[in-house]
Design a protein around this motif. Sequence first.
Motif, PDB file in Angstrom:
ATOM      1  N   ILE A  61       0.833  -1.213   0.000  1.00  0.00           N
ATOM      2  CA  ILE A  61       0.000   0.000   0.000  1.00  0.00           C
ATOM      3  C   ILE A  61       0.865   1.259   0.000  1.00  0.00           C
ATOM      4  N   ARG A  62       0.466   2.253  -0.779  1.00  0.00           N
ATOM      5  CA  ARG A  62       1.120   3.568  -0.730  1.00  0.00           C
ATOM      6  C   ARG A  62       0.052   4.641  -0.565  1.00  0.00           C
ATOM      7  N   VAL A  63       0.394   5.678   0.180  1.00  0.00           N
ATOM      8  CA  VAL A  63      -0.526   6.804   0.352  1.00  0.00           C
ATOM      9  C   VAL A  63       0.020   7.995  -0.432  1.00  0.00           C
ATOM     10  N   MET A  64      -0.809   8.534  -1.330  1.00  0.00           N
ATOM     11  CA  MET A  64      -0.413   9.737  -2.084  1.00  0.00           C
ATOM     12  C   MET A  64      -1.009  10.948  -1.379  1.00  0.00           C
ATOM     13  N   PHE A  65      -0.143  11.801  -0.840  1.00  0.00           N
ATOM     14  CA  PHE A  65      -0.611  13.050  -0.258  1.00  0.00           C
ATOM     15  C   PHE A  65      -0.344  14.149  -1.285  1.00  0.00           C
ATOM     16  N   VAL A  66      -1.407  14.605  -1.956  1.00  0.00           N
ATOM     17  CA  VAL A  66      -1.237  15.593  -3.029  1.00  0.00           C
ATOM     18  C   VAL A  66      -1.521  16.985  -2.482  1.00  0.00           C
ATOM     19  N   SER A  67      -0.504  17.822  -2.448  1.00  0.00           N
ATOM     20  CA  SER A  67      -0.690  19.181  -1.958  1.00  0.00           C
ATOM     21  C   SER A  67      -1.314  20.049  -3.049  1.00  0.00           C
ATOM     22  N   VAL A  68      -2.406  20.749  -2.674  1.00  0.00           N
ATOM     23  CA  VAL A  68      -3.051  21.658  -3.627  1.00  0.00           C
ATOM     24  C   VAL A  68      -2.607  23.102  -3.354  1.00  0.00           C
ATOM     25  N   ASP A  69      -1.459  23.232  -2.671  1.00  0.00           N
ATOM     26  CA  ASP A  69      -0.920  24.550  -2.340  1.00  0.00           C
ATOM     27  C   ASP A  69       0.541  24.611  -2.799  1.00  0.00           C
ATOM     28  N   PRO A  70       0.775  24.497  -4.116  1.00  0.00           N
ATOM     29  CA  PRO A  70       2.157  24.353  -4.601  1.00  0.00           C
ATOM     30  C   PRO A  70       3.024  25.588  -4.330  1.00  0.00           C
ATOM     31  N   ASP A  71       2.395  26.771  -4.128  1.00  0.00           N
ATOM     32  CA  ASP A  71       3.198  27.965  -3.865  1.00  0.00           C
ATOM     33  C   ASP A  71       4.019  27.820  -2.588  1.00  0.00           C
ATOM     34  N   ARG A  72       3.403  27.225  -1.580  1.00  0.00           N
ATOM     35  CA  ARG A  72       4.114  27.090  -0.305  1.00  0.00           C
ATOM     36  C   ARG A  72       4.761  25.716  -0.158  1.00  0.00           C
ATOM     37  N   ASP A  73       4.112  24.683  -0.733  1.00  0.00           N
ATOM     38  CA  ASP A  73       4.607  23.317  -0.526  1.00  0.00           C
ATOM     39  C   ASP A  73       5.637  22.918  -1.571  1.00  0.00           C
ATOM     40  N   THR A  74       6.890  23.213  -1.274  1.00  0.00           N
ATOM     41  CA  THR A  74       7.982  22.803  -2.164  1.00  0.00           C
ATOM     42  C   THR A  74       8.223  21.313  -1.956  1.00  0.00           C
ATOM     43  N   PRO A  75       8.882  20.660  -2.905  1.00  0.00           N
ATOM     44  CA  PRO A  75       9.198  19.239  -2.729  1.00  0.00           C
ATOM     45  C   PRO A  75       9.928  18.969  -1.405  1.00  0.00           C
ATOM     46  N   GLU A  76      10.843  19.844  -1.008  1.00  0.00           N
ATOM     47  CA  GLU A  76      11.602  19.619   0.238  1.00  0.00           C
ATOM     48  C   GLU A  76      10.669  19.643   1.450  1.00  0.00           C
ATOM     49  N   LEU A  77       9.748  20.646   1.448  1.00  0.00           N
ATOM     50  CA  LEU A  77       8.824  20.767   2.576  1.00  0.00           C
ATOM     51  C   LEU A  77       7.913  19.541   2.644  1.00  0.00           C
ATOM     52  N   LEU A  78       7.468  19.108   1.477  1.00  0.00           N
ATOM     53  CA  LEU A  78       6.593  17.931   1.424  1.00  0.00           C
ATOM     54  C   LEU A  78       7.314  16.706   1.966  1.00  0.00           C
ATOM     55  N   LYS A  79       8.577  16.572   1.600  1.00  0.00           N
ATOM     56  CA  LYS A  79       9.372  15.408   2.028  1.00  0.00           C
ATOM     57  C   LYS A  79       9.485  15.397   3.558  1.00  0.00           C
ATOM     58  N   LYS A  80       9.750  16.595   4.099  1.00  0.00           N
ATOM     59  CA  LYS A  80       9.882  16.708   5.549  1.00  0.00           C
ATOM     60  C   LYS A  80       8.540  16.374   6.222  1.00  0.00           C
ATOM     61  N   TYR A  81       7.466  16.916   5.645  1.00  0.00           N
ATOM     62  CA  TYR A  81       6.127  16.767   6.237  1.00  0.00           C
ATOM     63  C   TYR A  81       5.674  15.312   6.237  1.00  0.00           C
ATOM     64  N   THR A  82       5.764  14.666   5.076  1.00  0.00           N
ATOM     65  CA  THR A  82       5.287  13.272   5.001  1.00  0.00           C
ATOM     66  C   THR A  82       6.183  12.361   5.838  1.00  0.00           C
ATOM     67  N   GLY A  83       7.440  12.772   6.013  1.00  0.00           N
ATOM     68  CA  GLY A  83       8.371  11.996   6.833  1.00  0.00           C
ATOM     69  C   GLY A  83       7.854  11.788   8.256  1.00  0.00           C
ATOM     70  N   TYR A  84       7.086  12.767   8.767  1.00  0.00           N
ATOM     71  CA  TYR A  84       6.537  12.628  10.117  1.00  0.00           C
ATOM     72  C   TYR A  84       5.577  11.450  10.211  1.00  0.00           C
ATOM     73  N   PHE A  85       4.940  11.112   9.094  1.00  0.00           N
ATOM     74  CA  PHE A  85       3.841  10.145   9.148  1.00  0.00           C
ATOM     75  C   PHE A  85       4.240   8.735   8.720  1.00  0.00           C
ATOM     76  N   GLY A  86       5.380   8.595   8.118  1.00  0.00           N
ATOM     77  CA  GLY A  86       5.815   7.240   7.781  1.00  0.00           C
ATOM     78  C   GLY A  86       6.317   7.119   6.364  1.00  0.00           C
ATOM     79  N   PRO A  87       7.067   6.063   6.107  1.00  0.00           N
ATOM     80  CA  PRO A  87       7.740   5.913   4.821  1.00  0.00           C
ATOM     81  C   PRO A  87       6.804   5.582   3.658  1.00  0.00           C
ATOM     82  N   ARG A  88       5.594   5.128   3.962  1.00  0.00           N
ATOM     83  CA  ARG A  88       4.698   4.746   2.858  1.00  0.00           C
ATOM     84  C   ARG A  88       3.790   5.886   2.437  1.00  0.00           C
ATOM     85  N   ILE A  89       4.005   7.042   3.034  1.00  0.00           N
ATOM     86  CA  ILE A  89       3.209   8.219   2.658  1.00  0.00           C
ATOM     87  C   ILE A  89       4.072   9.124   1.777  1.00  0.00           C
TER      88      ILE A  89
END
Lengths: 196, 296
Positions: A96-124
């Motif tokens: 199973i994989r969870v796709m968290f799609v940010s609809v706020d690309p102005d603020r959510d850079t790839p780096e920020l997303l990586k850090k954020y999803t990291g809090y919740f687990g490797p499959r997100i």
Amino acid sequence: MPRRLIALTTLVFALALASCNNAPVSFHGKDITGVMPDLQFQLTGEQGQTVTEQRFQDKAVILFFGYTHCPDFCPTTLTSLAQALKKLPEQTREQIRVMFVSVDPDRDTPELLKKYTGYFGPRIVGLTGNKEQLDTLTKRYRTTYGYDEPDENGNYLVSHGLAMYGFDKQGKVHLFMRNDQPVDQIAEDLAALAGL
Amino acid sequence: MWRTQWQLVQGAITPYIFSVPTVLLTLLAVGLYALGWRRLAAQGRRPSWWRLLSFGVGVLLCYVVMHTQFDYYARFMFFMHRLQHMVLHHLGAFLIALSNPLPIFAAAFGARRFPRLALVWRPLRRLLFDPVVATVLFVGLIFFWLSPVVHFDAMLNLNLYELMNWSMLVDGVIFWLVILDPRDPDDARTSRFGVRFLMLLAALFPQILLGAYITFSDPGLYDVYAVCGRAWPMSAATDQVLGGIFTWIPPAMMTILGALVVLRLYVRHESKKGESHAPSADCPDHSGFRPGTGQL
């Protein structure tokens, strides 16, 4: 008058039938098999690379829209998903994989997303895209998003869907879970989805 | 400058989701109407421009709410959805029915008759135009599509969504055709004016109750808009209160407007009867079309 009554009853039954769903429901969430199209997208991943549905071949996928500055629904839903995944045996979890799609690309850079999803687990997995890519994907799954006016600090709220969409390993849509579905039921639905 | 303005207009009139049935049905209705109009005009029986205006504005309104960016907002904001249905079921349908379009559609076919089609159409028409059936359907459809479970499915499923909108429009037109039929009930065997008042009254109160119920219920009655995301961050409570008010007040006003038109028809027919009991040359024929008078 009896003829009128018969006619009325027929109409009422016809309307009732139209609202029936014949598919057998095996999920706690809503079974939406065939109601929406297969998983298909082109987005930007956590390393800034282009990601398409090919990335999740042979994986059951949960799709969820949100943004990292979200004060309420995104962190709680992702926590529920992370907890549900933990309840599953390792072998099922791996499918199973969870796709968290940010609809706020102005603020959510790839780096920020990586850090954020990291809090919740490797499959997100965090993903985002430009307006066109996000519009295409949200329209495909009957959802949308919008922005509030920024305050003096430049912070703004974003409206987004709260649903989690479940796809089987072939990318076919099956499951529609509301954000408030209990963790145990999410876990059971994830297991059922991975077993399809 | 002009280019950006044109782009804005273009964006606004582009349908959110292109619907083949909506385009085909609209073209069919407008095409048949234009053909009927031409045939009648060629025979020197051109209907009044008021009727064309009423029909045109009605169709245009219905098209705009179903097949432009308005539809995007109607899919993702509850109160916009209620506005959409107010146009489809009340305002647009009312204007279409007010234009008395059936004789013009009939004229599109000229002298041709379709006996087999008539075999199906006549009993269907008798059923759907029956005052009790028309009223129960009119109110029933509002309640049906607004029951939260059905509403949820309709918003997720494209086909069900289109069925919802078209059923509201068609049903609205039928109801208002029964109410606003300009022919004399004695001649055309249509519903009597008293019956039409009762129909309006019977339709009015359930709508008021439903509108008030939605307005004063706890927010979250229609959680599909939260689940699928709103077009902009408006609170669920505001959205629902506005939606409830749009279910409640404008439809109630349309009912009063309908009652006024019925009253006017009643007075006209009564005064005509007072003038002469014998049928005169300009009495309505059974097609419901009276040349030249341009009555609505």
